[in-house]
Design a protein around this motif. Sequence first.
Motif, mmCIF file in Angstrom:
data_model
loop_
_atom_site.group_PDB
_atom_site.id
_atom_site.type_symbol
_atom_site.label_atom_id
_atom_site.label_comp_id
_atom_site.label_asym_id
_atom_site.label_seq_id
_atom_site.Cartn_x
_atom_site.Cartn_y
_atom_site.Cartn_z
ATOM 1 N N ALA A 175 0.900 -1.238 0.164
ATOM 2 C CA ALA A 175 -0.073 0.153 -0.146
ATOM 3 C C ALA A 175 0.884 1.120 0.031
ATOM 4 O O ALA A 175 0.465 2.174 -0.769
ATOM 5 C CB ALA A 175 -1.024 -0.202 1.225
ATOM 6 N N LEU A 221 -2.334 -6.899 -7.958
ATOM 7 C CA LEU A 221 -2.137 -5.993 -6.786
ATOM 8 C C LEU A 221 -3.696 -5.025 -6.726
ATOM 9 O O LEU A 221 -4.107 -4.917 -5.548
ATOM 10 C CB LEU A 221 -1.137 -4.997 -7.347
ATOM 11 C CG LEU A 221 0.365 -5.283 -7.014
ATOM 12 C CD1 LEU A 221 1.163 -3.958 -7.332
ATOM 13 C CD2 LEU A 221 0.292 -5.234 -5.277
ATOM 14 N N LEU A 222 -3.879 -4.827 -7.888
ATOM 15 C CA LEU A 222 -5.343 -4.082 -7.652
ATOM 16 C C LEU A 222 -6.485 -4.563 -7.035
ATOM 17 O O LEU A 222 -7.200 -3.842 -6.067
ATOM 18 C CB LEU A 222 -5.935 -3.737 -9.174
ATOM 19 C CG LEU A 222 -6.737 -2.657 -9.532
ATOM 20 C CD1 LEU A 222 -6.070 -1.289 -8.851
ATOM 21 C CD2 LEU A 222 -7.051 -2.317 -11.030
ATOM 22 N N ARG A 223 -6.611 -6.087 -7.191
ATOM 23 C CA ARG A 223 -7.646 -6.626 -6.662
ATOM 24 C C ARG A 223 -7.434 -6.932 -5.106
ATOM 25 O O ARG A 223 -8.172 -6.878 -4.129
ATOM 26 C CB ARG A 223 -7.769 -8.172 -7.156
ATOM 27 C CG ARG A 223 -8.599 -9.090 -6.609
ATOM 28 C CD ARG A 223 -8.732 -10.356 -7.060
ATOM 29 N NE ARG A 223 -9.593 -10.250 -8.451
ATOM 30 C CZ ARG A 223 -10.527 -10.741 -8.662
ATOM 31 N NH1 ARG A 223 -11.214 -11.532 -7.917
ATOM 32 N NH2 ARG A 223 -11.180 -10.399 -9.804
ATOM 33 N N MET A 258 -5.447 -4.762 -3.345
ATOM 34 C CA MET A 258 -5.843 -3.572 -2.572
ATOM 35 C C MET A 258 -7.227 -3.209 -2.405
ATOM 36 O O MET A 258 -7.493 -2.893 -1.174
ATOM 37 C CB MET A 258 -5.108 -2.350 -3.486
ATOM 38 C CG MET A 258 -4.569 -1.289 -2.748
ATOM 39 S SD MET A 258 -2.999 -1.673 -2.229
ATOM 40 C CE MET A 258 -1.844 -1.313 -3.660
ATOM 41 N N ALA A 259 -8.110 -3.424 -3.395
ATOM 42 C CA ALA A 259 -9.294 -3.213 -3.103
ATOM 43 C C ALA A 259 -10.095 -4.173 -2.272
ATOM 44 O O ALA A 259 -11.008 -3.793 -1.279
ATOM 45 C CB ALA A 259 -10.193 -3.509 -4.677
ATOM 46 N N ALA A 260 -9.426 -5.659 -2.175
ATOM 47 C CA ALA A 260 -10.327 -6.109 -1.101
ATOM 48 C C ALA A 260 -9.550 -5.865 0.321
ATOM 49 O O ALA A 260 -10.733 -5.713 1.174
ATOM 50 C CB ALA A 260 -9.601 -7.835 -1.272
ATOM 51 N N LYS A 261 -8.622 -5.423 0.460
ATOM 52 C CA LYS A 261 -7.998 -4.749 1.621
ATOM 53 C C LYS A 261 -8.924 -3.484 2.089
ATOM 54 O O LYS A 261 -9.441 -3.412 3.400
ATOM 55 C CB LYS A 261 -6.604 -4.404 1.840
ATOM 56 C CG LYS A 261 -6.186 -4.266 3.082
ATOM 57 C CD LYS A 261 -4.522 -4.272 2.990
ATOM 58 C CE LYS A 261 -3.849 -4.314 4.510
ATOM 59 N NZ LYS A 261 -2.429 -4.617 4.544
ATOM 60 N N ASN A 262 -9.258 -2.721 1.141
ATOM 61 C CA ASN A 262 -10.043 -1.528 1.283
ATOM 62 C C ASN A 262 -11.288 -2.146 1.882
ATOM 63 O O ASN A 262 -11.855 -1.330 2.875
ATOM 64 C CB ASN A 262 -10.310 -1.013 -0.266
ATOM 65 C CG ASN A 262 -10.231 0.623 0.163
ATOM 66 O OD1 ASN A 262 -10.713 1.114 0.567
ATOM 67 N ND2 ASN A 262 -9.008 0.895 -0.879
ATOM 68 N N LEU A 263 -11.888 -2.787 1.355
ATOM 69 C CA LEU A 263 -13.450 -3.398 1.534
ATOM 70 C C LEU A 263 -13.409 -3.968 3.060
ATOM 71 O O LEU A 263 -14.097 -3.769 3.953
ATOM 72 C CB LEU A 263 -13.903 -4.544 0.962
ATOM 73 C CG LEU A 263 -14.141 -3.917 -0.601
ATOM 74 C CD1 LEU A 263 -15.049 -4.964 -1.452
ATOM 75 C CD2 LEU A 263 -15.138 -2.541 -0.592
ATOM 76 N N LEU A 273 -11.081 -3.003 5.403
ATOM 77 C CA LEU A 273 -10.899 -2.050 6.471
ATOM 78 C C LEU A 273 -12.326 -1.331 6.488
ATOM 79 O O LEU A 273 -12.830 -0.849 7.664
ATOM 80 C CB LEU A 273 -9.663 -1.033 5.813
ATOM 81 C CG LEU A 273 -8.344 -1.497 6.209
ATOM 82 C CD1 LEU A 273 -7.506 -0.462 5.224
ATOM 83 C CD2 LEU A 273 -7.862 -1.479 7.521
ATOM 84 N N SER A 274 -13.164 -1.020 5.678
ATOM 85 C CA SER A 274 -14.282 -0.375 5.731
ATOM 86 C C SER A 274 -15.310 -1.181 6.636
ATOM 87 O O SER A 274 -16.059 -0.555 7.243
ATOM 88 C CB SER A 274 -14.825 -0.230 4.189
ATOM 89 O OG SER A 274 -14.358 0.470 3.467
ATOM 90 N N LYS A 315 -14.353 -3.115 8.892
ATOM 91 C CA LYS A 315 -13.980 -2.882 10.438
ATOM 92 C C LYS A 315 -14.287 -1.644 10.909
ATOM 93 O O LYS A 315 -14.775 -1.547 12.243
ATOM 94 C CB LYS A 315 -12.370 -3.294 10.413
ATOM 95 C CG LYS A 315 -11.800 -3.097 11.743
ATOM 96 C CD LYS A 315 -10.604 -3.672 12.162
ATOM 97 C CE LYS A 315 -10.347 -3.382 13.739
ATOM 98 N NZ LYS A 315 -8.915 -4.132 13.947
ATOM 99 N N LEU A 316 -14.216 -0.838 10.206
ATOM 100 C CA LEU A 316 -14.435 0.762 10.668
ATOM 101 C C LEU A 316 -15.961 0.683 10.874
ATOM 102 O O LEU A 316 -16.311 1.195 11.916
ATOM 103 C CB LEU A 316 -14.301 1.615 9.529
ATOM 104 C CG LEU A 316 -13.794 3.124 9.848
ATOM 105 C CD1 LEU A 316 -12.884 2.973 11.047
ATOM 106 C CD2 LEU A 316 -13.017 3.715 8.698
#
Lengths: 227, 227
Positions: free
Chosen positions: B86, B133-135, B137-142, B144-145, B147-148
């Motif tokens: 990231a 990488l794109l996938r 990163m997007a997965a990590k994004n979701l 994190l969202s 968890k938030l």
Amino acid sequence: MDEFIEVLQKCVLFDGIAPRDLKAMLGCLGGRVATFDRGEAIFSAHSPADDVGIVLSGAVQIVLDDFDGNRTIQDRVEPGGMFGEAFACAGVERLPVTVEGVCPGRALIIRLRRITATCTNACAFHNRMVMNLLRAMAAKNLQLSRKLEITSRRTTREKLMAYLMSQAHEARSSRFTIPFDRQALADYLCVERSALSAEIGRLRREGVLESERSSFTLLGLENGGRI
Amino acid sequence: MDEFIEVLQKCVLFDGIAPRDLKAMLGCLGGRVATFDRGEAIFSAHSPADDVGIVLSGAVQIVLDDFDGNRTIQDRVEPGGMFGEAFACAGVERLPVTVEGVCPGRALIIRLRRITATCTNACAFHNRMVMNLLRAMAAKNLQLSRKLEITSRRTTREKLMAYLMSQAHEARSSRFTIPFDRQALADYLCVERSALSAEIGRLRREGVLESERSSFTLLGLENGGRI
DNA sequence: CCCTCCGTGTTGGATTTCCAACATACATTT
DNA sequence: AAATGTATGTTGGAAATCCAACACGGAGGG
């Protein structure tokens, strides 16, 4: 479509792509312009997540309908901003959120496949767009991590101080202005507005900081303002 | 290096790339194998963020040193897992975190540029890696969202229920097992372990759920287990 | 000027969490 | 069997938060 070139220029997806090239690519990308009203859904929850949206005018918000019936606004996107890219890139089958207009406006909807597919002809810019996507996603990642790092603190005081210090760090000065009013800051930090106000008052009395509305100065960093 | 092919196969970065092709690319990627001990830094805070790491053996953890001197463990990465991507993709100048070994092991360090640069010769797989990488990163994004979305609830009860419901949803059943023990769950939800245990007991007495260690069953969803 | 609205600060009591400590159950070691 | 360690549940007082309510001041409109 020409009328929107200026807005599109500001979108991170097209970063580093000249206006004339951008114009040329739009055909290749095969996007469609969606017109929406206040409250109208641009993307609906449970629909396939194949598209990326870019706000051209007006504004949209990402709405999450909870298990228990509540709806929370996750984010708001203004002209030039992108939405839905994380879901499309992650390859989720169905959207877990709804994207709806906050006011009347337009959005450019592009199939993600059209962006990522390297096409045989002219447009040598797909690569650039994918890199832009990568960068945007990574940036959002870090932003989310930072927020999590702040809101995972237990007390109002700890959250507030973590936030203020990160802001001071970003501004490279112990004096800075935050982009929130009290209520919005409380929402961001996941605390009570009254508790937040009280805590700010306490910190001020303790000589930890000075504040005036949205302007803050952290004291006692014994370096005269530089961080 | 051949000894690590099997681990690398499991890394999302090389998803969809055959073992023989993988072997061929490694030369082109120009990675180096770093050996580390327990507590030794693989990436240090404030150093440039140009590299992506892949754990080959042992394990590493991402450590954030706070403004106030505390250090919090942000994440733990096991063999096949990736780290630092990231920061490299976002193009930050310097790393805000340290990556250190939790136990002795090895990691493959690759310059991000080598992954993203489309090279002129044989390897047609750069494109695939960038998409991976794109996938990721997007997965990590979701992630994190999500968890938030859970931790931004105010009370222990709300956080717990939001988490359990998302788990039930994921398992597509009202009966499921969570990957945490009590302390880890408390850490994840940002609540007190004792308060968490108490809340679970309360929910059980109220007939909202049944639980046995890490196995939970949500009751009263009036659908016989299907979500 | 008066009035209202809005953002902010303050306050007090109900509620919740936090923390430390101990209880219980089970597994492992000696 | 005894001792030890680990995971979980329970409890009581201290501390913090939550919530509703009100006070204050400035901006803007009539």
